[in-house]
Write a protein that holds these residues in place. Structure first.
Motif, PDB file in Angstrom:
ATOM      1  N   LEU A 265       0.836  -1.209   0.000  1.00 57.89           N
ATOM      2  CA  LEU A 265       0.000   0.000   0.000  1.00 57.89           C
ATOM      3  C   LEU A 265       0.869   1.257   0.000  1.00 57.89           C
ATOM      4  O   LEU A 265       0.569   2.239  -0.684  1.00 57.89           O
ATOM      5  N   ASN A 266       1.976   1.219   0.740  1.00 59.43           N
ATOM      6  CA  ASN A 266       2.884   2.356   0.717  1.00 59.43           C
ATOM      7  C   ASN A 266       3.529   2.514  -0.660  1.00 59.43           C
ATOM      8  O   ASN A 266       3.685   3.634  -1.149  1.00 59.43           O
TER       9      ASN A 266
ATOM     10  N   PHE B 194       2.205   1.650  -3.412  1.00 63.47           N
ATOM     11  CA  PHE B 194       1.140   2.164  -4.280  1.00 63.47           C
ATOM     12  C   PHE B 194       0.990   3.683  -4.104  1.00 63.47           C
ATOM     13  O   PHE B 194       0.935   4.436  -5.081  1.00 63.47           O
ATOM     14  N   LEU B 195       0.964   4.118  -2.850  1.00 63.73           N
ATOM     15  CA  LEU B 195       0.811   5.553  -2.581  1.00 63.73           C
ATOM     16  C   LEU B 195       1.980   6.333  -3.174  1.00 63.73           C
ATOM     17  O   LEU B 195       1.795   7.381  -3.804  1.00 63.73           O
TER      18      LEU B 195
ATOM     19  N   VAL C 298      -8.094   6.304  -9.990  1.00 64.61           N
ATOM     20  CA  VAL C 298      -7.079   7.007  -9.204  1.00 64.61           C
ATOM     21  C   VAL C 298      -7.206   8.516  -9.400  1.00 64.61           C
ATOM     22  O   VAL C 298      -7.489   9.264  -8.464  1.00 64.61           O
TER      23      VAL C 298
ATOM     24  N   TYR D 233      -7.895  11.183  -4.151  1.00 64.67           N
ATOM     25  CA  TYR D 233      -6.557  11.444  -4.670  1.00 64.67           C
ATOM     26  C   TYR D 233      -6.328  12.948  -4.531  1.00 64.67           C
ATOM     27  O   TYR D 233      -7.162  13.748  -4.949  1.00 64.67           O
TER      28      TYR D 233
ATOM     29  N   ASN E 285      -3.638   9.728   1.617  1.00 65.77           N
ATOM     30  CA  ASN E 285      -3.653   8.270   1.735  1.00 65.77           C
ATOM     31  C   ASN E 285      -5.007   7.640   1.435  1.00 65.77           C
ATOM     32  O   ASN E 285      -5.091   6.438   1.204  1.00 65.77           O
TER      33      ASN E 285
ATOM     34  N   ALA F 294      -5.590   5.049  -1.218  1.00 67.19           N
ATOM     35  CA  ALA F 294      -5.215   3.628  -1.086  1.00 67.19           C
ATOM     36  C   ALA F 294      -6.177   2.838  -0.212  1.00 67.19           C
ATOM     37  O   ALA F 294      -6.240   1.617  -0.317  1.00 67.19           O
ATOM     38  N   ASP F 295      -6.943   3.516   0.670  1.00 65.40           N
ATOM     39  CA  ASP F 295      -7.859   2.727   1.503  1.00 65.40           C
ATOM     40  C   ASP F 295      -9.325   2.922   1.125  1.00 65.40           C
ATOM     41  O   ASP F 295     -10.224   2.438   1.787  1.00 65.40           O
TER      42      ASP F 295
ATOM     43  N   VAL G 298     -10.904   1.123  -4.321  1.00 67.77           N
ATOM     44  CA  VAL G 298      -9.540   0.743  -4.686  1.00 67.77           C
ATOM     45  C   VAL G 298      -9.168  -0.590  -4.028  1.00 67.77           C
ATOM     46  O   VAL G 298      -8.328  -1.335  -4.525  1.00 67.77           O
TER      47      VAL G 298
ATOM     48  N   VAL H  17      -5.922  -4.349  -4.183  1.00 69.78           N
ATOM     49  CA  VAL H  17      -4.749  -4.504  -3.308  1.00 69.78           C
ATOM     50  C   VAL H  17      -3.969  -5.801  -3.602  1.00 69.78           C
ATOM     51  O   VAL H  17      -2.742  -5.771  -3.665  1.00 69.78           O
TER      52      VAL H  17
ATOM     53  N   MET I 259      -1.743  -5.091  -6.286  1.00 68.52           N
ATOM     54  CA  MET I 259      -0.636  -4.218  -5.859  1.00 68.52           C
ATOM     55  C   MET I 259       0.485  -5.069  -5.261  1.00 68.52           C
ATOM     56  O   MET I 259       1.663  -4.826  -5.503  1.00 68.52           O
TER      57      MET I 259
END
Lengths: 321, 469, 294
Positions: free
Chosen positions: B92-93, B95-96, B116, B122, B311, B314-315, B319, B323, B326
């Protein structure tokens, strides 16, 4: 320490002290009102209690006349008067609440309890318990809070700001209390030295909790210049201007030993002036003028604290185009 | 519904992990348990561990019910959760950091571009900011549910300002006071070093140009926030200053805190204030809670926010289905803990399926949280389902649907005595130079019989979570 | 052309302003369409330079003391270049073109814009460039240029409904329609040199559109003047809409009622030909807008 925390603690202490002093001021007026009077004396007396407050015009706008009932309501219970006992304790509690983590539980409980009780008190309830008992109750609660603070609080910077708030407010109030006498006496200066005069100065002393001290120090009758000396210049009298300013300068030195601060300079100069003053000079040049000047300079110290310790939080921003 | 019980399994024989708990329970009377529960409540109340719960009549401060029966996980079970959550947070990090830089995953066609870049979560304002170690989510709450002995799923990720860790830490404190003998018998792994790890991570992510000892603060929206006590608690545990927006200001490209000794530079802000309030000049102009100008400082790399701004991308629940991809894309690994199968209602086929099966599914708003605004098909009335159908049809892209999971149950002390109740698990993953977890979590329990909703705002309680060594 | 530009903004207040914070987007950047030879920005408080994610050169201003007025002045010389109105993305422009498909309250099509677009749909040509040029002509015909017909909060949808507006409104409609057709587009604020032809009433800064035509290329289109931007245009900043590209965005504490004065002076370097654009004097919550139409 965060400036905001310092500011909250400073105002918490100032407002508790203010509530106590407002009670003292009302007390002095009640004591004076008990004396036999003639003509306009009563209006003058009660008007003087309003006159030395921060915003006399707002009182007259809303209440019209300075009757004992009006003055009591305005100074004790009025929610719109920021200096009323009600508002002062409300503000003090709000400040304490915001700093629950900087003060002790005992301090919080002491303040919260008096607030919860005061909230339910109206003019009728004061009549029922007796006005003087009401003033005594407020004074006791203030003593209790201060005692708890001194007995439980860590001697850190927060504690120093509590002291600063207490003593700056107390200095202001002692000066104003002495000034009541000036307002009351002004038109009838001919009975200086008379029985009424004696009682009035006595009332001032009692309200400043200094009657017994006076007897111990001067051992004689009540002489206006001695009263003034006691409440302005004596370093051993806990509510005197000199004692308050000693505490303020000491506290500032503890807080910022190495910093050259304008507030230290301002407070230091007032203290030095008190240190080397002579009561006869003060009376010759005019006691009222002296007190007015003192109040103004004392206020300037308070304002300067805001700058020196960055106590200027930003609230309610509005959008510019 | 046939559920897996963490004490008695699916059959009824006590599982190894709970053997000692089971023996202990046989010797405890309901009266003793009730007394222990009252004691726990008294401690929580004295510590001021309360949450503001938002309801129709404004908000009220109250205790979240604490259940004195611990939830027990074996070392092997924990290993799955630990490695799975750490893996997930790494992805996730990544991805961010990617979507706020080159967007390689979008270019590779793994995540739809519009999902996104046109997502309200975003935040273009922070695009291109280089954060230390590429970490955007320093504290992540990963909600895990269990449906069988070896079946764990991630239900959702919380990468913005996840709360609840104070319950994990204080719950443990309370349990150690109430049941010291259980701890001597059971070899429960400690979690007390949480604050220490967090603080050392926060130090590690200070900007490169920070001088001397980095200055770290915890920023709270203030004492009216629902999790204020947790902010106070964590600041005290870490020994850092608890600040509000008004205590901070921006000048010369840096953030400063107003102290009585003058302005003090701030390098790292552990902030518990939502993104949109952080900079009223960049986001919501009507907010006085934040720090005007802080985006300009972030863009110059002179302050680190934990967690970073943006963030939510991503959560977001829309999305979430991506994951697992990702994890494959950034780490080249297979997910250790699976996602719950999810129907994306923005896609016509998924929508059609979900509409046909509303009565069996859980349907959620993609941007909802706290258990609000969701439909739990099996426990809803026909009318509720039909009303929800209309909402879904009005804007299908705003919803996802999942099967109703048979959440595992744990023995819980309720009015009728000890009975199984559904639970979930929120471990907190800490990311800095490295990514790690303490062996513990915030277990939420649905106190009502049969209920699957564990949110504290909806009648959920909490339990201490024991990981055996 | 070498253009000398001075852009002065002055806010005056009923009460002293205790604290003010501003983001400024008042510094032009060099690109294929312009060189910047000298540029300075001054303000009432401390200035700190930074770059936003659109690639705009910005400043943050912090004012900490009581003041009766605040002023911001940007001045310098920009050399505008002959070009085909196309600029390429620079290293500072880091947002993916697709990000410029995001609508805001200013640009989001409502019923009017949507049905307007539906009516046009059959006429639309193939390439984004041709679509954008056609939209420019259509919008300019549909929305009359009318100074002072709208205010800073007018949305593209409002302007479409009223059939009149200024450059800001034309731009918002253009942005909303391009984005509805999946063509990334962004708002540009800047200056338009109309020297020599003083007949038109113009005020303050100008606004136009950059449309993504593929291959990292953005085409500058001025809907208000129905043309491709040429060397009369000075590009200052870009964003999603008026709000995100506005030259000054500020917050203050205290101040009471606010009055704003904007004066923009432009001249050709060396020619002595000075063009003073009469600034508008407006009350709180209004800002410079309008534009130079020909």
């Amino acid at each position: 320490m965060l400036s905001r925390s310092a500011e909250d603690l400073y105002w918490m202490a100032r407002y508790v002290e203010r509530a106590e002093n407002t009670a003292r001021l009302l007390d002095v007026s009640y004591r004076m009102a008990l004396l036999p009077s003639e003509g306009d004396d009563q209006t003058l007396l009660w008007g003087s209690a309003i006159a030395i407050g921060p915003a006399p015009e707002s009182f007259y706008e809303r209440y019209g006349e300075a009757t004992p009932d009006n003055v009591l309501t305005y100074m004790a219970l009025d929610e719109d008067n920021p200096s009323s006992i009600y508002s002062a304790l409300k503000t003090a509690r709000e400040n304490a609440r915001a700093q629950r983590t900087s003060i002790t539980t005992e301090m919080w409980e002491a303040l919260n309890t008096v607030w919860l009780e005061l909230r339910d008190i109206d003019a009728g309830a004061i009549e029922q318990m007796g006005r003087r008992s009401f003033f005594d109750w407020i004074k006791e609660r203030s003593h209790l809070f201060r005692g708890v603070a001194y007995g439980t609080m860590l001697r850190d910077e927060g504690f120093q700001f509590v002291r600063l708030g207490t003593f700056l407010e107390r200095a202001d109030s002692t000066a104003r209390m002495l000034d009541v006498k000036y307002h009351v006496l002004l038109p009838s200066a001919d009975d200086v030295g008379g029985a009424r005069d004696y009682h009035q100065w006595g009332a001032v002393l009692r309200s400043a909790a200094s009657f017994t001290s006076y007897r111990k120090i001067y051992r004689g009758e009540i002489v206006p210049s001695h009263v003034a000396e006691l409440l302005i210049l004596r370093e051993d009298v806990p509510r005197s201007l000199h004692t308050c300013l000693n505490a303020v300068t000491e506290t500032l030195d503890l807080l910022a030993p190495a910093r050259k601060l304008e507030s230290k300079r301002l407070a230091g100069r007032i203290r030095a002036d008190l240190q080397y003053a002579n009561i006869d000079d003060i009376i010759d040049k005019g006691l009222h003028e002296f007190l007015e000047n003192f109040i103004e300079r004392n206020e300037r110290v308070g304002r300067q604290l805001q700058t020196d310790f960055l106590m200027a939080p930003v609230i309610d921003l509005s959008v510019t185009a | 519904m046939n559920c897996f019980d963490e004490m008695n399994g699916s059959g009824g024989d006590c599982r190894d992990a709970y053997r000692k708990i089971s023996e202990w329970l046989e010797n405890e009377t309901p009266e003793t348990l009730a007394r222990k529960r009252d004691e726990a409540d008294a401690i929580f109340r004295r510590l001021g561990i309360t949450f503001l719960v938002y309801g129709e009549k404004g908000s009220a401060e109250r205790l979240i019910p604490f259940d004195v029966l611990p939830r027990v996980l074996t070392s092997a079970e924990w290993n799955t959760i630990d490695t799975g959550c750490v893996q997930r947070v790494k992805a996730l990090n990544a991805f961010l950091d990617d979507v706020y830089h080159g967007g390689e995953i979008v270019k590779a066609g793994k995540v739809p571009q519009e999902l996104v870049y046109q997502n309200p979560l975003y935040m273009p304002e922070v695009h291109g900011i280089d954060v230390p170690f590429g970490v955007h989510s320093h504290i992540s709450g990963i909600d895990v549910v269990r449906t069988g002995a070896d079946e764990f799923y991630v239900l959702e990720d919380n990468l913005r300002t996840p709360s609840g860790v104070s319950y994990m830490l204080e719950g443990r404190n309370v349990m150690m006071r109430l049941f010291p003998e259980l701890f001597t018998n059971m070899r429960v792994r400690p979690i007390e070093n949480y604050a220490e790890i967090l603080l050392s991570n926060l130090r590690a992510v200070a900007p490169d140009n920070a001088t001397g000892e980095s200055s770290i603060v915890l920023m709270t929206p203030g004492r009216f926030n629902s999790a204020y006590f947790e902010h106070v608690f964590l600041a005290e545990q870490m020994g850092i200053t608890l600040v509000e927006g008004q205590d901070l200001f921006v000048e010369d490209g840096h953030v400063f805190m107003r102290t009585i000794a003058g302005p003090e530079r701030v390098d790292v802000i552990y902030r518990r204030l939502d993104d949109e309030f952080m900079d009223p000049l960049a986001f919501r102009a009507d907010s006085a809670l934040g720090v005007p100008g802080i985006v300009s400082v972030l863009r110059q790399g002179n302050v680190t926010l934990a967690n970073a701004i943006g963030n939510g991308i991503a959560d977001d629940k829309s999305v979430y289905p991506y994951v697992p991809d990702m994890i494959r894309f950034y780490l080249g690994e297979e997910p250790i803990i699976a996602n719950v199968p999810t129907w994306k209602l923005r896609e016509p086929d998924d929508l059609a399926y979900a509409l046909d099966h509303l009565g069996e599914m859980v349907v959620k708003e993609v941007r909802g949280s706290g258990g609000y605004g969701m439909l739990v098909g099996p426990t809803s009335t026909t009318q509720e389902i039909e009303d929800y159908r209309k909402r879904v049809l009005a804007d299908p892209a705003d919803f996802i649907a999942q099967p109703t999971l048979a959440l595992s149950t744990c023995p819980t002390f309720v009015e009728t005595g000890v009975a199984p109740r559904h639970v979930d698990l929120r471990p907190f993953v800490l990311a800095g130079k490295t990514v790690s977890m303490v062996p513990g979590a915030f277990t939420r329990v649905a106190l009502r019989d049969g209920s699957l909703v564990v949110n504290s705002s909806q009648g959920g309680g909490t339990k201490d979570t024991w990981v055996l060594s | 052309m070498h253009l000398c530009i001075e852009h002065r903004t002055r806010y005056s207040y009923g009460d002293p302003v205790k604290v003010a914070r501003q983001y400024l987007r008042l510094t032009p950047s060099a690109s294929a369409v312009q060189n910047v030879h000298a540029w300075t920005v001054t303000a009432s408080g401390k200035l700190d330079a930074w770059t936003d994610s659109h690639g705009n050169a910005c400043h943050f201003v912090s004012v900490e003391r009581a003041k009766d007025d605040l002023s911001v002045t940007a001045q310098g010389v920009v050399e505008t270049l002959q070009s085909d109105g196309v600029i390429r993305a620079t290293a500072q422009q880091i947002l993916a073109p697709a990000v410029y498909l995001r609508n805001s309250g200013y640009t989001r099509p409502g019923e009017r814009m949507s049905s307007y677009l539906e009516a046009l749909r059959t006429k639309l040509p193939g390439t984004p460039r041709d679509v954008a040029v056609l939209l420019m002509h259509e919008i300019r015909a549909a929305i009359a240029y009318q100074t002072h017909s709208t205010h800073v909060h007018t949305t593209g949808e409002d302007a479409m409904r009223d059939g009149e507006g200024v450059c800001q409104d034309h731009t918002h409609v253009m942005l909303g329609l391009c984005r509805a057709l999946d063509i990334p587009a962004r708002y540009v604020s800047g200056y338009l040199w109309t020297g020599g032809d003083g007949a038109e009433t113009v005020s303050a800064s100008h606004a136009w559109t950059e449309v993504y035509i593929g291959n990292d290329e953005w085409l500058n289109l001025d809907v208000a003047n129905c043309c491709i931007a040429d060397d009369r245009y000075v590009r200052l900043a870009c964003g999603f809409d008026y709000a995100s590209a506005s030259p000054i965005h500020g917050l203050r504490h205290g101040g009471g009622e606010e009055m704003m004065d904007v004066v923009i002076t432009m001249s050709l370097q060396g020619s002595g030909d000075i063009q003073r654009l009469p600034g508008n004097r407006t009350h709180q919550e209004s800002a410079p807008q309008g534009g130079a139409a020909q």
